[in-house]
Design a protein around this motif. Structure first.
Motif, PDB file in Angstrom:
ATOM      1  N   GLY A 113      44.076  40.782  39.923  1.00  0.00           N
ATOM      2  CA  GLY A 113      45.325  40.699  40.308  1.00  0.00           C
ATOM      3  C   GLY A 113      46.107  39.471  40.358  1.00  0.00           C
ATOM      4  N   ASN A 114      45.637  38.849  38.939  1.00  0.00           N
ATOM      5  CA  ASN A 114      46.119  37.425  38.751  1.00  0.00           C
ATOM      6  C   ASN A 114      47.552  37.578  37.726  1.00  0.00           C
ATOM      7  OD1 ASN A 114      46.806  34.655  37.636  1.00  0.00           O
ATOM      8  ND2 ASN A 114      44.658  34.477  37.205  1.00  0.00           N
ATOM      9  N   SER A 115      48.673  37.205  38.387  1.00  0.00           N
ATOM     10  CA  SER A 115      49.862  36.918  37.617  1.00  0.00           C
ATOM     11  C   SER A 115      50.379  35.565  38.031  1.00  0.00           C
ATOM     12  CB  SER A 115      51.019  38.137  37.956  1.00  0.00           C
ATOM     13  OG  SER A 115      52.136  37.888  37.046  1.00  0.00           O
ATOM     14  N   GLY A 116      51.642  35.503  37.829  1.00  0.00           N
ATOM     15  CA  GLY A 116      52.437  33.952  38.654  1.00  0.00           C
ATOM     16  C   GLY A 116      53.690  33.969  38.289  1.00  0.00           C
ATOM     17  N   VAL A 117      54.433  33.175  39.027  1.00  0.00           N
ATOM     18  CA  VAL A 117      55.659  33.197  39.017  1.00  0.00           C
ATOM     19  C   VAL A 117      56.087  31.718  38.440  1.00  0.00           C
ATOM     20  CG1 VAL A 117      58.149  33.049  40.157  1.00  0.00           C
ATOM     21  CG2 VAL A 117      56.167  34.833  40.725  1.00  0.00           C
ATOM     22  N   TYR A 123      56.367  25.607  36.338  1.00  0.00           N
ATOM     23  CA  TYR A 123      55.863  25.515  37.609  1.00  0.00           C
ATOM     24  C   TYR A 123      55.187  26.537  38.110  1.00  0.00           C
ATOM     25  CZ  TYR A 123      58.430  21.304  36.373  1.00  0.00           C
ATOM     26  OH  TYR A 123      59.091  20.127  35.822  1.00  0.00           O
ATOM     27  N   GLU A 124      54.083  26.868  38.381  1.00  0.00           N
ATOM     28  CA  GLU A 124      53.317  27.952  38.631  1.00  0.00           C
ATOM     29  C   GLU A 124      53.244  28.142  40.354  1.00  0.00           C
ATOM     30  OE1 GLU A 124      49.790  29.489  37.276  1.00  0.00           O
ATOM     31  OE2 GLU A 124      50.186  31.492  37.951  1.00  0.00           O
ATOM     32  N   ILE A 125      53.996  29.156  40.877  1.00  0.00           N
ATOM     33  CA  ILE A 125      53.341  29.519  42.095  1.00  0.00           C
ATOM     34  C   ILE A 125      52.474  30.853  41.989  1.00  0.00           C
ATOM     35  CG2 ILE A 125      55.278  30.746  42.672  1.00  0.00           C
ATOM     36  CD1 ILE A 125      54.569  30.312  45.544  1.00  0.00           C
ATOM     37  N   GLN A 126      51.138  30.868  42.442  1.00  0.00           N
ATOM     38  CA  GLN A 126      50.096  31.667  41.882  1.00  0.00           C
ATOM     39  C   GLN A 126      50.325  33.092  42.533  1.00  0.00           C
ATOM     40  OE1 GLN A 126      48.208  32.823  39.673  1.00  0.00           O
ATOM     41  NE2 GLN A 126      46.055  32.204  40.095  1.00  0.00           N
ATOM     42  N   VAL A 127      50.283  34.225  41.770  1.00  0.00           N
ATOM     43  CA  VAL A 127      50.121  35.309  42.102  1.00  0.00           C
ATOM     44  C   VAL A 127      48.691  35.928  41.898  1.00  0.00           C
ATOM     45  CG1 VAL A 127      50.958  37.865  41.647  1.00  0.00           C
ATOM     46  CG2 VAL A 127      52.755  36.088  41.794  1.00  0.00           C
ATOM     47  N   LEU A 128      48.140  36.418  42.872  1.00  0.00           N
ATOM     48  CA  LEU A 128      46.442  36.790  42.851  1.00  0.00           C
ATOM     49  C   LEU A 128      46.235  37.811  44.128  1.00  0.00           C
ATOM     50  CD1 LEU A 128      44.069  35.810  41.095  1.00  0.00           C
ATOM     51  CD2 LEU A 128      43.419  34.556  43.143  1.00  0.00           C
ATOM     52  N   LEU A 223      57.439  35.347  34.218  1.00  0.00           N
ATOM     53  CA  LEU A 223      56.442  35.941  35.045  1.00  0.00           C
ATOM     54  C   LEU A 223      55.173  35.908  33.963  1.00  0.00           C
ATOM     55  CD1 LEU A 223      58.261  38.808  36.894  1.00  0.00           C
ATOM     56  CD2 LEU A 223      57.625  36.634  37.487  1.00  0.00           C
ATOM     57  N   GLN A 224      54.142  35.851  34.636  1.00  0.00           N
ATOM     58  CA  GLN A 224      52.753  35.795  33.869  1.00  0.00           C
ATOM     59  C   GLN A 224      52.026  37.015  33.697  1.00  0.00           C
ATOM     60  OE1 GLN A 224      49.307  33.728  35.775  1.00  0.00           O
ATOM     61  NE2 GLN A 224      49.167  32.463  33.985  1.00  0.00           N
ATOM     62  N   ASP A 225      51.762  37.383  32.184  1.00  0.00           N
ATOM     63  CA  ASP A 225      50.638  38.371  32.296  1.00  0.00           C
ATOM     64  C   ASP A 225      49.342  37.618  31.866  1.00  0.00           C
ATOM     65  OD1 ASP A 225      49.379  40.596  31.592  1.00  0.00           O
ATOM     66  OD2 ASP A 225      49.878  40.244  29.068  1.00  0.00           O
ATOM     67  N   HIS A 226      48.510  37.885  33.153  1.00  0.00           N
ATOM     68  CA  HIS A 226      47.055  37.406  32.844  1.00  0.00           C
ATOM     69  C   HIS A 226      46.046  38.434  32.595  1.00  0.00           C
ATOM     70  CE1 HIS A 226      43.781  34.798  34.049  1.00  0.00           C
ATOM     71  NE2 HIS A 226      44.431  33.862  34.018  1.00  0.00           N
ATOM     72  N   GLY A 227      46.525  39.656  32.115  1.00  0.00           N
ATOM     73  CA  GLY A 227      45.801  40.589  31.871  1.00  0.00           C
ATOM     74  C   GLY A 227      45.395  41.688  32.881  1.00  0.00           C
TER      75      GLY A 227
HETATM   76 MG    MG Z   1      48.384  33.109  37.475  1.00  0.00          MG
END
Ligand code: MG
Length: 264
Positions: A113-117, A123-128, A223-227
């Motif tokens: 569930g990895n992404s990120g803002v 500057y990333e606040i993690q989404v996981l 917004l990150q696409d981390h797969g």
């Molecule tokens: Mg991330």
């Protein structure tokens, strides 16, 4: 305490308060003529406030660049096919974003569930999915990636919605490119404080120490696409600035007769 006693106590307190206010009548005044704070409508249970810029309302991805490969399914947007950036740029802002990790969960650690803002694209606040999923703490949900873990883990289980409410203070740079003041983030995860005016050390890469490099005053949100098909909904931003006012005279005291004197 009986009800009548309670009434007497309230009366006694009221007398004390009134006595106090009449014996110290001088009022402190700042001398600042504040502008009236703008009247706006706070959001309903699930809608944006009236002065927000809506980046996703369940209908389309028109507020984003590079979003052709992101899907909308049942009113939510699903990560996939590269990072996306908001068309509008932001500096100091309040960001509300809701996200949900894939259910059932697949993968583990940074692969679940990895992404990120990314504020200001940098500057990333993690989404996981940090529900029952161990990883390095400064890489779990709510971390400023590789700088600090969140104060607590307020994660909801996969499939449920998580909410980030983020207050962002952009870094400032001098003309020569050196840092004038760092970035700060305050963040709530599902209503719980996880970052309290955290001072960022710079950007948030995987493979080197953070550092600042001068950039524009306003930049897109990424917004990150981390797969991982992380879902998002209800994304809105408010540009923020301190209350506006002008010091028109020195601070002063005013007594009950309306006489004024300088405040010490
Ligand atoms: Mg991330």
């Amino acid at each position: 305490m009986m009800k009548s006693d309670y009434g007497l106590t309230v009366l006694a307190l009221a007398v004390i308060v009134m006595t106090n206010s009449s014996t110290s009548a001088d009022e402190y005044l700042t001398g600042i003529e504040w502008e009236e704070p703008a009247i706006m409508e706070p959001h309903e249970t699930d809608g944006p406030p009236s002065d927000a810029i809506v980046l996703f309302n369940g209908k389309d991805l028109s507020a984003w660049n590079n979003a052709d490969n992101w899907k909308i399914e049942e009113g939510v947007m699903v990560a996939g096919g590269g990072d996306i950036t908001s068309k509008e740029a932001f500096g100091d802002c309040q960001l509300h974003i809701e996200w949900s990790a894939p259910a059932p969960p697949t993968g583990d650690g940074q692969g679940r569930g990895n992404s990120g803002v990314f504020l200001m694209n940098t500057y990333e606040i993690q989404v996981l999915d940090s529900f029952d999923n161990q990883t390095y703490f400064d890489g779990q949900a709510g971390a400023i990636y590789k700088q600090t873990p969140p104060e607590v883990n307020a994660m909801r289980p996969p499939g449920q919605w998580n909410v980030y409410d983020i207050i962002w203070t952009a870094p400032r740079f001098h003309e020569d490119g050196s840092l004038k003041s760092p970035a700060y983030m305050t963040a709530l995860h599902n209503g719980v404080l996880i970052l309290n005016h955290f001072e960022l050390l710079g950007d948030t890469p995987y493979d080197r120490a953070p550092r600042y490099a001068a950039h524009a005053d306003q930049l897109p949100i990424r917004l990150q696409d981390h797969g991982n098909p992380v879902r998002f909904q209800n994304i809105w931003v408010r540009n923020i600035k301190p209350a506006q006012g002008k010091q028109v005279r020195a601070p002063f005291l005013r007594n009950a007769q309306g006489e004024e004197r300088p405040a010490e």
